[in-house]
Write an enzyme that holds these catalytic residues in place. Structure first.
Site, PDB file in Angstrom:
ATOM      1  N   ASP A  34      42.051  68.584 125.689  1.00 37.05           N
ATOM      2  CA  ASP A  34      43.162  69.509 125.244  1.00 37.05           C
ATOM      3  C   ASP A  34      44.426  68.493 125.042  1.00 37.05           C
ATOM      4  O   ASP A  34      44.746  67.725 125.845  1.00 37.05           O
ATOM      5  CB  ASP A  34      43.375  70.489 126.133  1.00 37.05           C
ATOM      6  CG  ASP A  34      44.055  71.767 125.610  1.00 37.05           C
ATOM      7  OD1 ASP A  34      43.556  72.496 125.125  1.00 37.05           O
ATOM      8  OD2 ASP A  34      45.359  71.425 125.175  1.00 37.05           O
ATOM      9  N   ILE A  35      45.122  68.790 123.862  1.00 35.62           N
ATOM     10  CA  ILE A  35      46.327  68.060 123.517  1.00 35.62           C
ATOM     11  C   ILE A  35      47.666  68.492 124.557  1.00 35.62           C
ATOM     12  O   ILE A  35      48.359  67.516 124.745  1.00 35.62           O
ATOM     13  CB  ILE A  35      46.661  68.345 122.317  1.00 35.62           C
ATOM     14  CG1 ILE A  35      47.650  67.106 121.428  1.00 35.62           C
ATOM     15  CG2 ILE A  35      47.390  69.677 122.123  1.00 35.62           C
ATOM     16  CD1 ILE A  35      47.539  67.289 120.060  1.00 35.62           C
ATOM     17  N   ASN A  92      39.287  82.454 125.229  1.00 34.07           N
ATOM     18  CA  ASN A  92      40.169  83.396 124.859  1.00 34.07           C
ATOM     19  C   ASN A  92      39.630  83.945 123.466  1.00 34.07           C
ATOM     20  O   ASN A  92      39.247  83.163 122.732  1.00 34.07           O
ATOM     21  CB  ASN A  92      41.711  82.787 124.683  1.00 34.07           C
ATOM     22  CG  ASN A  92      42.153  82.213 126.047  1.00 34.07           C
ATOM     23  OD1 ASN A  92      41.989  82.989 127.170  1.00 34.07           O
ATOM     24  ND2 ASN A  92      42.676  81.064 125.989  1.00 34.07           N
ATOM     25  N   GLU A 100      44.584  81.118 120.343  1.00 32.09           N
ATOM     26  CA  GLU A 100      45.536  80.335 119.478  1.00 32.09           C
ATOM     27  C   GLU A 100      44.715  79.762 118.039  1.00 32.09           C
ATOM     28  O   GLU A 100      45.244  79.923 117.029  1.00 32.09           O
ATOM     29  CB  GLU A 100      46.161  79.240 120.239  1.00 32.09           C
ATOM     30  CG  GLU A 100      47.185  78.463 119.432  1.00 32.09           C
ATOM     31  CD  GLU A 100      47.429  76.951 120.093  1.00 32.09           C
ATOM     32  OE1 GLU A 100      47.838  75.917 119.538  1.00 32.09           O
ATOM     33  OE2 GLU A 100      47.628  77.025 121.483  1.00 32.09           O
ATOM     34  N   VAL A 101      43.574  79.298 118.424  1.00 33.62           N
ATOM     35  CA  VAL A 101      42.658  78.575 117.495  1.00 33.62           C
ATOM     36  C   VAL A 101      41.274  79.375 117.414  1.00 33.62           C
ATOM     37  O   VAL A 101      40.492  79.491 118.259  1.00 33.62           O
ATOM     38  CB  VAL A 101      42.270  77.086 117.930  1.00 33.62           C
ATOM     39  CG1 VAL A 101      41.476  76.466 116.793  1.00 33.62           C
ATOM     40  CG2 VAL A 101      43.658  76.399 118.262  1.00 33.62           C
ATOM     41  N   HIS A 105      35.758  78.083 121.352  1.00 36.66           N
ATOM     42  CA  HIS A 105      36.070  77.147 122.247  1.00 36.66           C
ATOM     43  C   HIS A 105      35.982  77.483 123.749  1.00 36.66           C
ATOM     44  O   HIS A 105      36.473  78.566 124.059  1.00 36.66           O
ATOM     45  CB  HIS A 105      37.156  76.338 121.998  1.00 36.66           C
ATOM     46  CG  HIS A 105      38.166  76.975 121.899  1.00 36.66           C
ATOM     47  ND1 HIS A 105      38.715  77.845 120.791  1.00 36.66           N
ATOM     48  CD2 HIS A 105      39.732  77.004 122.829  1.00 36.66           C
ATOM     49  CE1 HIS A 105      39.970  78.302 121.015  1.00 36.66           C
ATOM     50  NE2 HIS A 105      40.431  78.181 122.363  1.00 36.66           N
ATOM     51  N   HIS A 107      37.547  76.171 127.451  1.00 31.27           N
ATOM     52  CA  HIS A 107      38.332  75.532 128.203  1.00 31.27           C
ATOM     53  C   HIS A 107      37.529  75.116 129.581  1.00 31.27           C
ATOM     54  O   HIS A 107      37.126  76.042 130.307  1.00 31.27           O
ATOM     55  CB  HIS A 107      39.432  76.118 128.410  1.00 31.27           C
ATOM     56  CG  HIS A 107      40.444  76.697 127.449  1.00 31.27           C
ATOM     57  ND1 HIS A 107      41.536  75.900 127.152  1.00 31.27           N
ATOM     58  CD2 HIS A 107      40.370  77.384 126.645  1.00 31.27           C
ATOM     59  CE1 HIS A 107      42.319  76.513 126.104  1.00 31.27           C
ATOM     60  NE2 HIS A 107      41.342  77.653 125.629  1.00 31.27           N
TER      61      HIS A 107
END
Ligand code: 5GP
Length: 123
Positions: A34-35, A92, A100-101, A105, A107
């Site tokens: 993750d960025i 999420n 958000e994206v 995905h 995490h």
């Protein structure tokens, strides 16, 4: 179910338009750091197919893709030492999930005590 937006940031990462710090890659799955990590280990695992969220992926993806995704996640947890002391796997979805994206995905977060899953609402 919203339609898939192929301009989302993870779609662009999959097309090689944006760099990523790859942790693992298979025919069906990509995982990268993750960025904005929330813990010493914070990996994002994504299927390479176009799926908006958890429900979309598990409803539509072929079983081989689903199995590959989860086995890859499990291997990352073992490789990164998360299985020893514990970790959290979070996905999420949508507005209430504050996604958000809009590309499914997971995490994979660990490397320190993480506290409770959700903040308790104020009394
Ligand atoms: P969400 O809120 O959708 O569950 O999580 C999206 C995650 O993607 C966030 O943790 C955010 O830090 C991460 N992220 C957003 N843009 C990028 C990017 O360009 N590269 C990487 N590696 N992670 C990103």
């Amino acid at each position: 179910m919203p339609t898939y937006d192929d301009q989302n940031i993870f779609a662009r990462i999959l097309r090689g338009e944006i760099p990523n710090d790859t942790v693992a890659e298979t025919d069906h799955t990509l995982a990268f750091n993750d960025i904005t990590p929330q813990a010493p280990v914070h990996v994002l695992a994504i299927p390479k197919g176009a799926y908006v969220d958890y429900a979309d992926f598990h409803a539509r993806a072929p079983e081989a893709e689903i199995a590959d995704f989860h086995r890859t996640c499990a291997a990352i947890c073992a490789d990164r030492g998360l299985t020893e002391n514990g970790f959290r796997a979070i996905t999420n979805a949508g507005a209430h999930g504050v996604q958000e994206v809009p590309h499914f995905h997971l995490h994979l977060i660990g490397g320190r005590p993480l506290g409770r899953m959700l903040a308790r609402p104020e009394a």
